[in-house]
Design a protein around this motif. Structure first.
Motif, PDB file in Angstrom:
ATOM      1  N   ALA A 406       0.837  -1.202   0.000  1.00 45.12           N
ATOM      2  CA  ALA A 406       0.000   0.000   0.000  1.00 45.12           C
ATOM      3  C   ALA A 406       0.869   1.248   0.000  1.00 45.12           C
ATOM      4  O   ALA A 406       0.583   2.228  -0.714  1.00 45.12           O
ATOM      5  N   ARG A 407       1.941   1.227   0.766  1.00 45.81           N
ATOM      6  CA  ARG A 407       2.851   2.375   0.806  1.00 45.81           C
ATOM      7  C   ARG A 407       3.393   2.670  -0.584  1.00 45.81           C
ATOM      8  O   ARG A 407       3.441   3.835  -1.014  1.00 45.81           O
ATOM      9  N   ALA A 408       3.796   1.628  -1.288  1.00 40.29           N
ATOM     10  CA  ALA A 408       4.373   1.829  -2.619  1.00 40.29           C
ATOM     11  C   ALA A 408       3.362   2.478  -3.557  1.00 40.29           C
ATOM     12  O   ALA A 408       3.694   3.401  -4.315  1.00 40.29           O
ATOM     13  N   ARG A 409       2.123   2.014  -3.529  1.00 39.60           N
ATOM     14  CA  ARG A 409       1.101   2.574  -4.421  1.00 39.60           C
ATOM     15  C   ARG A 409       0.773   4.024  -4.056  1.00 39.60           C
ATOM     16  O   ARG A 409       0.548   4.868  -4.935  1.00 39.60           O
ATOM     17  N   LEU A 410       0.723   4.306  -2.771  1.00 40.77           N
ATOM     18  CA  LEU A 410       0.452   5.677  -2.328  1.00 40.77           C
ATOM     19  C   LEU A 410       1.588   6.606  -2.750  1.00 40.77           C
ATOM     20  O   LEU A 410       1.338   7.739  -3.193  1.00 40.77           O
ATOM     21  N   LEU A 411       2.824   6.145  -2.628  1.00 42.94           N
ATOM     22  CA  LEU A 411       3.962   6.967  -3.025  1.00 42.94           C
ATOM     23  C   LEU A 411       3.989   7.179  -4.539  1.00 42.94           C
ATOM     24  O   LEU A 411       4.373   8.249  -5.021  1.00 42.94           O
ATOM     25  N   GLN A 412       3.584   6.169  -5.289  1.00 41.07           N
ATOM     26  CA  GLN A 412       3.536   6.340  -6.739  1.00 41.07           C
ATOM     27  C   GLN A 412       2.543   7.432  -7.119  1.00 41.07           C
ATOM     28  O   GLN A 412       2.848   8.293  -7.946  1.00 41.07           O
ATOM     29  N   ILE A 429      11.605   8.101  -6.989  1.00 37.28           N
ATOM     30  CA  ILE A 429      12.615   7.166  -6.467  1.00 37.28           C
ATOM     31  C   ILE A 429      12.104   6.502  -5.189  1.00 37.28           C
ATOM     32  O   ILE A 429      12.298   5.297  -4.984  1.00 37.28           O
ATOM     33  N   ASP A 430      11.434   7.287  -4.326  1.00 37.86           N
ATOM     34  CA  ASP A 430      10.831   6.708  -3.111  1.00 37.86           C
ATOM     35  C   ASP A 430       9.885   5.563  -3.475  1.00 37.86           C
ATOM     36  O   ASP A 430       9.880   4.506  -2.843  1.00 37.86           O
ATOM     37  N   ALA A 431       9.072   5.801  -4.501  1.00 39.16           N
ATOM     38  CA  ALA A 431       8.104   4.786  -4.913  1.00 39.16           C
ATOM     39  C   ALA A 431       8.810   3.542  -5.450  1.00 39.16           C
ATOM     40  O   ALA A 431       8.425   2.406  -5.138  1.00 39.16           O
ATOM     41  N   ALA A 432       9.846   3.738  -6.251  1.00 41.47           N
ATOM     42  CA  ALA A 432      10.593   2.593  -6.788  1.00 41.47           C
ATOM     43  C   ALA A 432      11.211   1.780  -5.660  1.00 41.47           C
ATOM     44  O   ALA A 432      11.152   0.543  -5.645  1.00 41.47           O
ATOM     45  N   GLU A 433      11.795   2.469  -4.690  1.00 43.04           N
ATOM     46  CA  GLU A 433      12.393   1.773  -3.544  1.00 43.04           C
ATOM     47  C   GLU A 433      11.323   1.024  -2.751  1.00 43.04           C
ATOM     48  O   GLU A 433      11.554  -0.101  -2.283  1.00 43.04           O
ATOM     49  N   ALA A 434      10.159   1.647  -2.613  1.00 40.39           N
ATOM     50  CA  ALA A 434       9.081   1.007  -1.853  1.00 40.39           C
ATOM     51  C   ALA A 434       8.574  -0.241  -2.550  1.00 40.39           C
ATOM     52  O   ALA A 434       8.317  -1.269  -1.904  1.00 40.39           O
ATOM     53  N   PHE A 435       8.427  -0.200  -3.858  1.00 39.69           N
ATOM     54  CA  PHE A 435       7.991  -1.396  -4.591  1.00 39.69           C
ATOM     55  C   PHE A 435       9.029  -2.510  -4.471  1.00 39.69           C
ATOM     56  O   PHE A 435       8.672  -3.689  -4.354  1.00 39.69           O
ATOM     57  N   THR A 436      10.306  -2.153  -4.495  1.00 33.10           N
ATOM     58  CA  THR A 436      11.349  -3.163  -4.332  1.00 33.10           C
ATOM     59  C   THR A 436      11.272  -3.793  -2.953  1.00 33.10           C
ATOM     60  O   THR A 436      11.335  -5.016  -2.797  1.00 33.10           O
ATOM     61  N   THR A 437      11.121  -2.954  -1.918  1.00 30.96           N
ATOM     62  CA  THR A 437      11.018  -3.463  -0.550  1.00 30.96           C
ATOM     63  C   THR A 437       9.807  -4.359  -0.383  1.00 30.96           C
ATOM     64  O   THR A 437       9.860  -5.373   0.321  1.00 30.96           O
ATOM     65  N   ALA A 438       8.707  -4.012  -1.031  1.00 31.68           N
ATOM     66  CA  ALA A 438       7.468  -4.782  -0.910  1.00 31.68           C
ATOM     67  C   ALA A 438       7.505  -6.078  -1.715  1.00 31.68           C
ATOM     68  O   ALA A 438       6.596  -6.901  -1.609  1.00 31.68           O
ATOM     69  N   GLY A 439       8.545  -6.262  -2.520  1.00 36.10           N
ATOM     70  CA  GLY A 439       8.651  -7.496  -3.298  1.00 36.10           C
ATOM     71  C   GLY A 439       8.007  -7.410  -4.668  1.00 36.10           C
ATOM     72  O   GLY A 439       7.591  -8.422  -5.221  1.00 36.10           O
ATOM     73  N   TYR A 440       7.942  -6.188  -5.239  1.00 33.36           N
ATOM     74  CA  TYR A 440       7.373  -5.995  -6.578  1.00 33.36           C
ATOM     75  C   TYR A 440       8.412  -5.316  -7.475  1.00 33.36           C
ATOM     76  O   TYR A 440       8.247  -4.161  -7.877  1.00 33.36           O
ATOM     77  N   PRO A 441       9.505  -6.021  -7.807  1.00 38.18           N
ATOM     78  CA  PRO A 441      10.571  -5.384  -8.593  1.00 38.18           C
ATOM     79  C   PRO A 441      10.132  -4.950  -9.986  1.00 38.18           C
ATOM     80  O   PRO A 441      10.653  -3.964 -10.509  1.00 38.18           O
ATOM     81  N   ALA A 442       9.188  -5.676 -10.586  1.00 39.25           N
ATOM     82  CA  ALA A 442       8.735  -5.280 -11.919  1.00 39.25           C
ATOM     83  C   ALA A 442       8.065  -3.912 -11.874  1.00 39.25           C
ATOM     84  O   ALA A 442       8.285  -3.060 -12.745  1.00 39.25           O
ATOM     85  N   ARG A 443       7.241  -3.688 -10.845  1.00 37.67           N
ATOM     86  CA  ARG A 443       6.612  -2.370 -10.691  1.00 37.67           C
ATOM     87  C   ARG A 443       7.668  -1.305 -10.426  1.00 37.67           C
ATOM     88  O   ARG A 443       7.557  -0.170 -10.912  1.00 37.67           O
ATOM     89  N   ALA A 444       8.678  -1.659  -9.645  1.00 36.83           N
ATOM     90  CA  ALA A 444       9.757  -0.706  -9.382  1.00 36.83           C
ATOM     91  C   ALA A 444      10.441  -0.313 -10.685  1.00 36.83           C
ATOM     92  O   ALA A 444      10.766   0.862 -10.911  1.00 36.83           O
ATOM     93  N   GLY A 445      10.651  -1.295 -11.553  1.00 43.15           N
ATOM     94  CA  GLY A 445      11.268  -1.006 -12.839  1.00 43.15           C
ATOM     95  C   GLY A 445      10.410  -0.084 -13.688  1.00 43.15           C
ATOM     96  O   GLY A 445      10.922   0.816 -14.367  1.00 43.15           O
ATOM     97  N   GLU A 446       9.100  -0.282 -13.653  1.00 43.60           N
ATOM     98  CA  GLU A 446       8.188   0.593 -14.400  1.00 43.60           C
ATOM     99  C   GLU A 446       8.268   2.031 -13.888  1.00 43.60           C
ATOM    100  O   GLU A 446       8.266   2.990 -14.666  1.00 43.60           O
ATOM    101  N   VAL A 447       8.323   2.169 -12.564  1.00 40.45           N
ATOM    102  CA  VAL A 447       8.405   3.507 -11.974  1.00 40.45           C
ATOM    103  C   VAL A 447       9.711   4.183 -12.379  1.00 40.45           C
ATOM    104  O   VAL A 447       9.731   5.366 -12.753  1.00 40.45           O
ATOM    105  N   LEU A 448      10.805   3.430 -12.317  1.00 37.02           N
ATOM    106  CA  LEU A 448      12.091   4.016 -12.708  1.00 37.02           C
ATOM    107  C   LEU A 448      12.108   4.391 -14.183  1.00 37.02           C
ATOM    108  O   LEU A 448      12.818   5.312 -14.596  1.00 37.02           O
ATOM    109  N   GLY A 449      11.307   3.672 -14.976  1.00 34.18           N
ATOM    110  CA  GLY A 449      11.243   3.983 -16.397  1.00 34.18           C
ATOM    111  C   GLY A 449      10.705   5.370 -16.677  1.00 34.18           C
ATOM    112  O   GLY A 449      10.913   5.917 -17.770  1.00 34.18           O
TER     113      GLY A 449
END
Length: 943
Positions: A406-412, A429-449
């Motif tokens: 939830a944190r990752a989605r809110l930060l996005q 970057i906060d959102a990408a880090e949060a998705f990585t921490t939450a175990g969603y690296p693919a979403r983190a990659g999309e955010v970094l994109g």
């Protein structure tokens, strides 16, 4: 027209029996499976079943059928449905499920009560362990099932908030003999990749068969259809039950008699949405507004919907026309006829009206809640720093409740609403880090994109590069994985002169990733990173911080003689252990490298226990999975397959909850543990270990391949094949991969000495002696003494008393460590040396001790070796009149060893082996080696 006689059963839908005909036509197989499933639960077992099918195919009707069957069998039914709009609300679905269970929270253990209270935002406390929340959910289900079995029916599983999906997946794998069942309905293809329910039993729900589909249409229309027309309708709808019921009445008379062509294949979801949208547009404006608020709120709470509608000046009576049209039902909860109705309401409204509805819901919820922030974000167009800040704060609250997803989605969403500038970039970057921490690296990659990383500068560029490295590491693309350490060095360069602490962090991360890719790294290596570390640290004033101590220790280990590096390793170890659990988790990877290089097994074990406990407390699945896995590896390196195996199972359970794929699970295996455990089919085990190493290399994780090579070394030594073990052990040492090159030294000494590479054995033993002198740990001293015994025993004119003293010294030191398997190996080698010296009585003492230890820890291959040696010493014999020496020869021959190999292992001449083998064949009545194994298994016994 000829039709097949069908068993037709009318089932009332959630909207009532008068809704129309909704029948289990053509669902005999699915119904039987569900009835058997419910029967299993009613009998007190635990079970899980997923229904997978497209929207409208009939999954909900099957859930209704399960509810009826359960009621008939005295099984309590609890229902839950996923809600799209709850994606940013941590544990929202879990909270609704517990409310439906009506289990008093006071009946749960205190730690579980606290975890739930914090997760739901009801009490203050540290972020709860996600697994404790999972355990609390399971405990609540068990309490609910105490009086009668419970069947949980979850519809639209794909729309549960991600945190709840993880928790429900955790509980679903732990139902066991509990009288608990979970029937989960999910849209096929909507999950977007691996998830926490992968691997659970699946019941596919396809379209209805032709005859059942035609019967349903004719029942709906109240008339028979010509076969060609009926076939066209079935083909166009794909047998989708909802499409047949809803769309058949809308066909024109010309279409029903073939005057107008029907489409070859309807797109069911969009077609049904358009169908519902036409009905919705015929409703009064206030009703449409009320429906839109209900769709935006999503959770079916009548109070919330009424409050939000009132904000827009719409009263409760506005729902009436929609109820009359049977599009919704209003009761204890608001239920749409089908999720596609809610989708049609939402998609059919204008963007402005949708935003007004979300703002009304946000107002009804009140400021200060995560839900308020989530809906406020949905109500906002363009950029708005105030709303972005509200979402960011809500993300922190979600993290405090353990809701990492939830944190990752809110930060996005916060980043999306932030005006252009540095703050927007930082939030991405906060959102990408949060998705990585939450175990969603693919979403983190999309955010970094969404970030122009290469155009950024300074500390912002450094953060983005570190986030990129984290995503690349778990990308599965070998070229990206191998490049990830070099990306960390780029980040360190970006931080240089701007943020010294972050520069150290980037260097530390480079070391950690090099531990994964080892010699496969592209653009850097251990020596380059070590020199970069010293260049960064040597110009700084004041004492080293903890991270600086850790990276300095790595640099010293890489570039300096061990005697000079050892004090730095000890300082880093002491500082890390003195820093507390949070530091243990944060610096666990590099801490394991440092403590392993220091040969301090007690410090390493304490570090990993602290890190694991902290990961559980904070609910970080990714860290917990990693820590359990690393702890398993370290236990295996000490010869504790019993401990390593249990830790690996725990790690895999976490991985399944995270939704890791079978491929990733294979990579995160423990080949060394498997080598110690052995298998009934040794050839299959060797193939399994080799495959694990090949897979690691294929995805760029060369460290995984190194572990597999080390496992082969262990297995070869256990099987008495030192020549085969020597090459890989020597290569691993030569690669100088940080602590790995030292860990292999004890195995290398044994392999080299037994294979006749005396100079290399002496050189490796001398290195171990230097390590023992500098580290002063029992583990290093135990290894060094054993190595000295092996090397001295090979020297001409060796002093037996000195060799024996070295073995005794090794055992004394290793007995003070947790390295049970290594202690057993020392006793085994000591016993073998005594037997070869014809001191059989003394040999049996050590061999029996070794055998007992190996059996205690489940080290099958080494136990087999000890058993053979014990037989050869006269301490054990086989039936059939075999002598101890004949039994030892027979065992090795049955295991596939050649006569020269048997001679080498038993210190016999080839002529003697030939003689003994002829006698074995004669006594046991066999003619070849293939028959030996079966005969020996029937006749062997222990004296």
């Amino acid at each position: 027209m000829t039709t097949t006689r069908l068993s037709v059963r009318v089932v009332a839908t959630r909207l009532g029996a008068d809704e129309g005909w909704t029948m289990l036509l053509g669902r005999e197989a699915e119904s039987a499976r569900i009835e058997a499933f419910v029967a299993t639960v009613a009998d007190g077992a635990g079970d899980v079943l997923r229904l997978l099918g497209e929207p409208g195919v009939g999954k909900t009707v099957l859930l209704d059928h399960a509810a009826e069957v359960a009621a008939d069998r005295g099984v309590r039914v609890v229902r839950l449905a996923g809600v799209r709009s709850e994606a940013g609300l941590p544990f929202a679905a879990v909270q609704r499920l517990l409310h439906a269970l009506r289990v008093p929270v006071a009946s749960l253990p205190p730690l579980q009560r606290q975890a739930l209270g914090v997760a739901f935002g009801e009490i203050e406390g540290p972020p709860p362990d996600r697994f404790r929340i999972g355990a609390a959910l399971r405990a609540a289900l068990v309490v609910a099932a105490a009086e009668a079995p419970v069947l949980g029916l979850v519809d639209d599983l794909q729309w549960l908030d991600p945190d709840s999906r993880d928790i429900l997946g955790f509980a679903a794998r732990r139902l066991e003999e509990s009288g608990l069942g979970l029937l989960l309905a999910e849209r096929a293809g909507d999950d977007g990749g691996p998830g926490p329910f992968d691997g659970l039993a699946v019941l596919p729900v396809p379209g209805l068969p032709r005859d059942a589909a035609v019967a349903l249409v004719e029942r709906v229309l109240g008339r028979a259809l010509d076969p060609p027309i009926a076939d066209r309708i079935v083909v166009a709808t794909g047998g989708n039950a909802l499409a047949l019921v809803e769309l058949a009445p809308s066909l024109s008379g010309h279409q029903l008699v073939g005057g107008t062509l029907l489409p070859e294949q309807l797109s069911i979801g969009p077609t049904l949405e358009r169908h519902y949208l036409e009905r919705i547009r015929a409703l009064p404006p206030t009703t449409r507004t009320w429906l839109l608020v209900a769709a935006a709120a999503g959770n079916g709470d009548p109070g919330l919907v009424s409050g939000a509608a009132a904000v827009l000046g719409v009263g409760v009576d506005a729902a009436g026309p929609a109820e009359d049209e049977r599009l919704i039902r209003v009761g204890a909860r608001i239920e749409f006829r089908h999720p596609l109705v809610a989708a049609a309401v939402y998609a059919g409204a204008g963007a402005t009206d949708r935003r007004r509805s979300h703002r009304a819901v946000a107002d009804a919820l009140g400021a200060g809640t995560i839900g308020h922030a989530w809906h406020l974000g949905a109500a906002t167009v363009g950029v708005d720093e105030q709303v972005a800040a509200t979402l960011e704060a809500a993300g922190q609250r979600a993290a405090g409740q353990g809701g990492q997803a939830a944190r990752a989605r809110l930060l996005q969403r916060s980043a999306e609403l932030t005006p252009d500038g540095p703050r927007r970039t930082e939030r991405w970057i906060d959102a990408a880090e949060a998705f990585t921490t939450a175990g969603y690296p693919a979403r983190a990659g999309e955010v970094l994109g969404a970030l122009p990383v290469d155009l950024l500068g300074g500390a912002t560029r450094g953060r983005a590069l570190l986030a990129r490295a984290a995503v690349w590491l778990v990308s599965g693309a070998a070229d990206l994985v191998r490049a990830s350490p070099a990306v960390c060095l780029e980040a360190a360069d970006a931080f240089a002169g701007v943020d010294a602490d972050q520069e150290t962090t980037a260097l530390l991360r480079a070391v950690e990733l090099l531990g994964v890719v080892e010699r496969g790294a592209v653009g850097t290596d251990f020596e380059a990173v070590a020199r970069r570390i010293l260049r960064a640290l040597d110009g700084r004033d004041g004492p080293d911080t903890l991270p600086q101590l850790l990276v300095r220790a790595v640099a010293a280990l890489t570039l300096w003689p061990y005697a000079e590096a050892a004090p730095v390793l000890r300082r880093a170890t002491d500082a890390l252990l003195g820093a507390g659990p949070a530091a243990a988790q944060q610096y666990s990877s590099i801490g394991v490298a440092v403590t392993t290089a220091a040969f301090d097994d007690a410090a390493r074990d304490l570090l990993l226990r602290r890190a694991t406990a902290e990961a559980r407390r904070t609910g970080s699945l990714q860290v917990l999975h990693s820590m359990l896995w690393v702890h398993s590896l370290t236990a295996a390196s000490l010869g504790r397959p019993d401990v390593a195996g249990a830790l690996l199972e725990d790690s895999r359970a976490v991985g399944r909850t995270m939704g890791l794929s079978p491929v990733v699970e294979t990579i995160y295996g423990n080949t060394t543990c498997r080598a110690w455990q052995g298998a009934a089919d040794p050839a299959a085990l060797r193939a399994e270990i080799a495959a694990g190493g090949a897979l690691g290399r294929a995805v760029g994780m060369v460290g995984v391949e190194t572990m597999a090579r080390n496992a082969q070394v262990v297995l070869d030594l256990a099987d008495g094949r030192p020549a085969e073990a020597h090459g890989p052990a020597s290569a691993i040492r030569a690669e100088r991969a940080l602590q790995v090159a030292m860990v292999v030294l004890p195995d290398l000494v044994e392999a080299a000495a037994a294979a006749g590479h005396d100079d290399e054995a002496a050189d490796a033993a001398a290195e171990l002696a230097a390590i023992a002198a500098a580290s002063r740990t029992d583990l290093a001293r135990g290894f060094a003494a054993r190595a000295r015994a092996l090397v001295d025993a090979r020297r001409p004119g060796a002093d037996p008393a000195a060799v024996e003293e070295a073995y005794r010294e090794s055992a004394e030191h290793l007995a003070r460590t947790t390295a049970t398997g290594e202690l057993a190996r020392t006793r085994l080698l000591h016993g073998e040396w005594l037997r070869r010296g014809r001191r059989r009585g003394e040999a049996r003492e050590h061999l029996r001790a070794a055998l007992a230890l190996f059996e205690d820890i489940g080290a099958r291959p080494f136990a087999d070796r000890a058993r053979r040696e014990l037989r050869a010493s006269g301490g054990q014999h086989a039936g059939g009149g075999l002598t101890a020496q004949e039994a030892a020869v027979a065992d090795l021959a049955a295991a596939g060893a050649t006569n020269p190999e048997i001679a080498a292992r038993l210190s016999l001449s080839r002529h003697t082996v030939d003689y003994h083998l002829r006698k074995v064949f004669q006594k046991l009545g066999v003619t070849d080696r293939r028959a030996l194994g079966a005969v020996l298994r029937r006749t062997t016994h222990t004296t």
